[in-house]
Design a protein around this motif. Structure first.
Motif, short mmCIF file in Angstrom:
data_model
loop_
_atom_site.label_atom_id
_atom_site.label_comp_id
_atom_site.label_asym_id
_atom_site.label_seq_id
_atom_site.Cartn_x
_atom_site.Cartn_y
_atom_site.Cartn_z
N VAL A 156 7.79 3.64 -14.41
CA VAL A 156 6.90 3.91 -13.27
C VAL A 156 5.63 3.07 -13.38
N GLY A 157 5.08 2.94 -14.59
CA GLY A 157 3.86 2.18 -14.78
C GLY A 157 4.02 0.71 -14.45
N LEU A 158 5.15 0.13 -14.86
CA LEU A 158 5.40 -1.28 -14.53
C LEU A 158 5.47 -1.48 -13.02
N ALA A 159 6.19 -0.60 -12.34
CA ALA A 159 6.32 -0.73 -10.89
C ALA A 159 4.97 -0.51 -10.20
N LEU A 160 4.24 0.51 -10.65
CA LEU A 160 2.95 0.79 -10.04
C LEU A 160 1.96 -0.36 -10.28
N GLY A 161 1.93 -0.87 -11.50
CA GLY A 161 1.03 -1.98 -11.80
C GLY A 161 1.36 -3.21 -10.97
N ALA A 162 2.65 -3.52 -10.82
CA ALA A 162 3.05 -4.68 -10.02
C ALA A 162 2.66 -4.49 -8.56
N ALA A 163 2.87 -3.28 -8.03
CA ALA A 163 2.52 -3.02 -6.63
C ALA A 163 1.02 -3.11 -6.41
N VAL A 164 0.24 -2.55 -7.34
CA VAL A 164 -1.23 -2.63 -7.22
C VAL A 164 -1.69 -4.07 -7.29
N ALA A 165 -1.12 -4.85 -8.22
CA ALA A 165 -1.50 -6.25 -8.35
C ALA A 165 -1.18 -7.04 -7.09
N LEU A 179 0.83 -1.20 0.00
CA LEU A 179 0.00 0.00 0.00
C LEU A 179 0.86 1.26 0.00
N VAL A 180 1.89 1.28 0.84
CA VAL A 180 2.79 2.43 0.89
C VAL A 180 3.52 2.58 -0.44
N ALA A 181 3.93 1.46 -1.03
CA ALA A 181 4.61 1.51 -2.32
C ALA A 181 3.69 2.06 -3.40
#
Length: 426
Positions: free
Chosen positions: A98-107, A75-77
């Motif tokens: 940024v999108g790859l990292a954000l998508g992985a964190a959300v998933a 969540l923090v990520a």
């Protein structure tokens, strides 16, 4: 640097010059910092949050408790990466990073949450993949191309458009609301269970009413999110009313009967009841039936409606004290005062027999071959059984009778033979 740019350009990535690669490197640094921040917060605040959850919610949702550190970390990520994506207008390559990292964190966050509420693994990972694609698309250029493509795959029925986009939206909404309802129900159930001003029946009633309210609220919230016009349910609601009137009449009757039982508190969890041939203590009052566990360990599921329409013996409705009757017969040649004293002693020495009200012995009749007595003993834990108390008192009385020479009478018959006026006893 030029070699890397050429390699990316050859594969269709929009890389113009080394400046974009440098910007992507900066974005990667921010990504790593965001992930490190999430890891640090999860390690630092996760145990405290877990302890607070156990205190406020308890161990009802053990899946969530064991995943709180990971949930907090992801969540923090996600929050940090969302800030990174918005505070600066990144180039195309940096947006991909940024999108790859954000998508992985959300998933990962979605998977941890959904697995925490015991959703199937394949369903949790399916939702995680959909969110990954959505987050990545939103970071590198918006969701319009994907939503337009999904909406194009479908067909129209009247004024309603059924498409792959509608299916995915419905799936995501249902899964998210399911997870929210599970968590909210656990929190509410724990809060009601900790309320000191309510008895067990009132607590159970409050939990069920709160659960129904949460489900109804989630349903209408989901309808609003999906943009469904409630007037389209007019025909459906009419059909549902007919179904309730015919096929679901018993189900609805049991539901209402269960709520009435909890409201008037005539039957509560822990009560010892007798319904027909079923004798045992009430384990729980469900939506459809009451669970009664017998002394044999069998669990009887009695429809709620039966408890409203049939005669029910509740041994612990207003008082948990129950009187046990133990018949005893002694011979006519017995010293009745001594026998009655021993009966009273056997009942008094039994560990489950109450001292107040004290046990008593009654002479009830002169039988064919014995003087009939009845030992009256009180117990306060009928859910532990009645037969074992009777057995314990009779075993103690057997030993006392043996020690004092008192015999248990057996049936006797006298046969009279007319010839020779001979009388024989048998």
């Amino acid at each position: 640097m030029n070699g890397i740019a050429g390699w990316l350009t050859a594969r269709g990535l929009p890389v113009g010059d080394g400046a974009q690669l440098a910007e992507a490197g900066v974005a990667l640094g921010f990504v790593l910092l965001s992930l490190a921040l999430g890891w640090f917060v999860g390690r630092w605040a996760g145990p405290g949050l877990t302890g607070l959850w156990r205190e406020r919610v308890g161990d009802h949702a053990t899946g969530i408790v064991g995943r709180l550190c990971d949930i907090l970390r992801h969540l923090v990520a996600v929050l940090a990466l969302a800030v990174v994506g918005q505070v600066h207008y990144w180039g195309a390559l940096a947006d991909i990073v940024v999108g790859l990292a954000l998508g992985a964190a959300v998933a990962r966050l979605a998977v941890q949450l959904l697995r925490g509420v015991h959703l199937a693994r394949w369903m949790a990972w399916t939702v995680g993949f959909i969110l990954f694609v959505a987050a990545l698309s939103g970071a590198i250029g918006g969701l319009e191309p994907i939503t337009d493509t999904l909406d194009a795959i479908g067909f129209s029925i009247g004024r309603r458009r059924l498409s792959l986009l509608a299916l995915v939206s419905t799936l995501l909404t249902a899964v998210v609301l399911y997870a929210v309802v599970r968590i909210v129900n656990k929190v509410v159930a724990h809060g009601v269970a900790q309320a000191k001003g309510l008895d067990p029946a009132q607590k159970l009633l409050a939990q069920k009413l709160a659960s129904i309210a949460v489900v109804i609220t989630a349903f209408f919230f989901g309808i609003d999110l999906l943009g469904i016009d409630l007037t389209t349910f007019a025909i459906f609601s009419g059909g549902l009313g007919l179904a309730v009137g015919f096929g679901l009449q018993k189900t609805v009757g049991n539901l209402i009967a269960g709520i009435i039982l909890l409201m008037d508190r005539s039957i509560k969890p822990g009560d010892v009841i007798v319904v027909g041939d079923s004798f045992g203590w009430v384990n729980k009052i469900g939506v459809r039936a009451v669970s009664v566990i017998t002394r044999d360990g069998k669990e009887h599921l009695i429809p709620n409606e039966n408890l409203m329409t049939q005669e029910v013996e509740n041994w612990s409705f207003s008082d948990r004290n129950v009187r046990v009757r133990i018949p005893v017969g002694v011979g006519y040649e017995t010293d009745l005062r001594l026998a009655q004293k021993l009966m009273l002693q056997a009942a008094t020495e039994s560990p489950r027999v109450l001292r107040s009200p004290k046990p008593n012995v009654w002479l009830i009749s002169y039988g064919d071959y014995a003087v009939e007595h009845e030992i009256l003993a009180w117990i306060s834990d009928p859910e532990q059984g009645v037969g074992n108390v009777r057995s314990d008192v009779l075993n103690r009385l057997w030993d006392l009778f043996k020690e004092n020479g008192i015999e248990i009478p057996v049936p006797r018959r006298e046969l009279l033979f007319r010839d020779g006026l001979k009388v024989t006893k048998a």
